[in-house]
Design an enzyme around this catalytic site. Structure first.
Site, short mmCIF file in Angstrom:
data_model
loop_
_atom_site.label_atom_id
_atom_site.label_comp_id
_atom_site.label_asym_id
_atom_site.label_seq_id
_atom_site.Cartn_x
_atom_site.Cartn_y
_atom_site.Cartn_z
N GLU A 90 -8.29 -6.28 5.26
CA GLU A 90 -8.14 -5.79 3.89
C GLU A 90 -6.89 -6.35 3.22
OE1 GLU A 90 -9.63 -1.42 3.45
OE2 GLU A 90 -8.88 -1.65 5.49
N ARG A 92 -11.53 14.53 8.14
CA ARG A 92 -12.35 14.92 6.99
C ARG A 92 -13.74 15.33 7.45
NH1 ARG A 92 -11.23 9.46 3.74
NH2 ARG A 92 -8.96 9.45 3.94
N HIS A 95 -13.28 2.02 0.35
CA HIS A 95 -13.26 0.96 1.36
C HIS A 95 -13.93 -0.31 0.84
CE1 HIS A 95 -13.13 4.35 4.59
NE2 HIS A 95 -11.91 3.89 4.39
N ASN A 118 0.88 -1.17 0.00
CA ASN A 118 0.00 0.00 0.00
C ASN A 118 0.91 1.21 0.00
OD1 ASN A 118 -1.90 1.98 0.33
ND2 ASN A 118 -2.72 1.22 2.26
N ASN A 126 -10.08 6.25 11.01
CA ASN A 126 -9.79 7.65 10.71
C ASN A 126 -10.49 8.06 9.42
OD1 ASN A 126 -8.33 10.07 11.48
ND2 ASN A 126 -7.12 9.76 9.64
N GLY A 127 -10.61 7.12 8.49
CA GLY A 127 -11.51 7.25 7.35
C GLY A 127 -12.73 6.38 7.65
N LYS A 169 3.35 0.81 3.15
CA LYS A 169 2.95 -0.27 4.04
C LYS A 169 3.10 -1.61 3.30
CE LYS A 169 -0.45 2.47 6.62
NZ LYS A 169 -1.86 2.60 7.01
N ARG A 218 -2.61 -2.28 -3.34
CA ARG A 218 -3.87 -1.63 -3.03
C ARG A 218 -3.93 -0.29 -3.77
NH1 ARG A 218 -5.97 1.53 2.37
NH2 ARG A 218 -8.11 1.80 1.67
N ILE A 268 -12.52 1.85 15.09
CA ILE A 268 -13.58 2.29 16.00
C ILE A 268 -14.69 1.25 16.04
CG2 ILE A 268 -15.32 4.05 16.44
CD1 ILE A 268 -13.47 6.07 15.04
N GLY A 269 -15.11 0.77 14.88
CA GLY A 269 -16.21 -0.18 14.82
C GLY A 269 -15.96 -1.46 15.57
#
Length: 390
Positions: A376, A230, A169, A7, A200-201, A14, A80, A322-323
């Site tokens: 991912e 954002r 995503h 990535n 963060n996104g 990454k 990616r 977060i999820g």
């Protein structure tokens, strides 16, 4: 035989190595602050982390160093790519034509695709004999119907300039919806699933019978939910207003919307990290509390709206940093969506549904909410292996 997943960004790279048949990377890490004196490579292997300074290193030098640390030459490389425009509906083997088509999408993703191209071209130069595959964040959303992806703009905007909603995503939304079906044993091709990818996104996605039919992000990853830095949705006239009232340039406004807004802007610069904001809110910090409330409200509103696309709700999946890890956010959002048949189980939610396939709703809840860890990079490795095997 292993797959190397890359990535590549403008100043970072990454990477992760996935041995064939394994969902977890054997080696992973990041080369960061490239083309500067602070350039370094961080590698995680066997539970241990090492950091190596590579002062002044560019992408090519960083990749050479990384590949020297790997136990074997990978079987193939999966890249990616954030934006594939309308060219790509599935992964593609890297060819000169594919590179040209990705380059043509740079105006649609000027912050992301140039870095991706740099990573591809560097790997082609270093290892021209290795099969390389591009995997696009936008590809999963190419099943959106035209009435969902078109903006109410003159036809020439779409025809001549490719202005439409693309969504992002997609690799994550695709992976977790399939993983949930496998974990719970339901038929994905006969189901109504909503996915909330929250990091963060952040974005939401309506998955009807296994296909993406609508999503919160649009032409760029700026549209939709409140994110770390954002803004998400704003009035389209904001640019004109701020240019007139504040004398801001187009570049300054875009920078503000992408890097200074969202949770960071709402919290008056305190943080774009939800964990930090929750700590501040518990201490009585009102801007932090407001940022969290707006985040949850906008998320719940987006999920409720997506039910128009699915015609109802069977499963709601929370994923992303977060999820997957924040019970308080999940509880606040599901409470706002109780009218959709979601009844939260406080104890199950507190332990992320670990004792029941990730499920965080009660046994008699008409709709099911659950957490699924997104993978991912593994999905990219899997798609890469499938593509080269063809």
């Amino acid at each position: 035989m292993s797959i190397l997943v890359l990535n590549s960004g403008s100043s970072s790279l990454k990477f992760a190595i996935f041995p064939e048949g394994q969902e977890d990377a054997s080696v992973e890490g990041i080369a960061e602050q490239l083309n500067s004196d602070a350039a370094q490579v961080v590698i995680k292997r066997d539970g241990k982390k090492s950091e190596t300074a590579l002062s002044g290193a560019d992408h090519k030098q960083a990749l050479q160093f990384i590949l020297e640390q790997l136990p074997e030459t990978p079987r193939a490389v999966g890249h990616r790519i954030v934006h594939g425009g309308e060219h790509f509906t599935e992964p593609a083997l890297v060819t000169s034509k594919v590179i040209d088509e990705i380059r043509a999408t740079v105006p649609l993703a000027p912050l992301h695709n140039p870095g991706s191209l740099l990573g591809i071209e560097t790997m082609v130069e270093l290892y021209p004999e290795l099969p390389q595959v591009t995997v696009f964040d936008t590809a999963f959303h190419q099943t959106l119907p035209e009435f969902a992806y078109r903006y109410a703009l003159p036809e020439k905007c779409y025809r001549d300039y490719s202005v439409r909603r693309y969504g992002f995503h997609g690799t994550s939304h695709s992976y977790v919806s399939k993983a949930a079906a496998a974990e719970l044993g339901f038929d994905l091709e006969n189901s109504r699933v909503l996915v909330a990818h929250l990091g963060n996104g952040a974005s939401t996605c309506a998955v009807l019978n296994g296909k993406s039919v609508d999503t919160s992000m649009g032409l760029t990853p700026l549209e939709g939910l409140v994110m770390g830095t954002r803004s998400g949705d704003v009035d389209p006239s904001l640019h004109q207003y701020l240019a007139t009232a504040a004398g801001m340039s187009l570049e300054e406004i875009n920078n503000m919307l992408n890097k200074e807004s969202g949770l960071l802007g709402l919290s008056q610069g305190a943080s774009n990290d939800m964990r930090t904001l929750r700590g501040l809110a518990s201490e009585g910090n009102q801007p932090a509390a407001l940022a969290i409330e707006i985040f949850c409200y906008r998320l719940a509103k987006s999920l409720a709206a997506l039910c128009v696309a699915t015609g109802g709700l069977d499963y709601l999946i929370f994923t992303g940093g977060i999820g997957e890890n924040d019970p308080a956010i999940r509880e606040r959002v599901t409470e706002k969506l109780a009218f959709l048949g979601l009844e939260i189980d406080a104890d199950a939610n507190a332990n992320h549904g670990e004792n029941n396939h990730g499920i965080i709703t009660t046994a008699d809840s008409p709709a099911t909410a659950l957490t699924i860890c997104t993978k991912e990079e593994f999905m990219i490795a899997q798609l890469t292996a499938q593509t080269i095997s063809k």
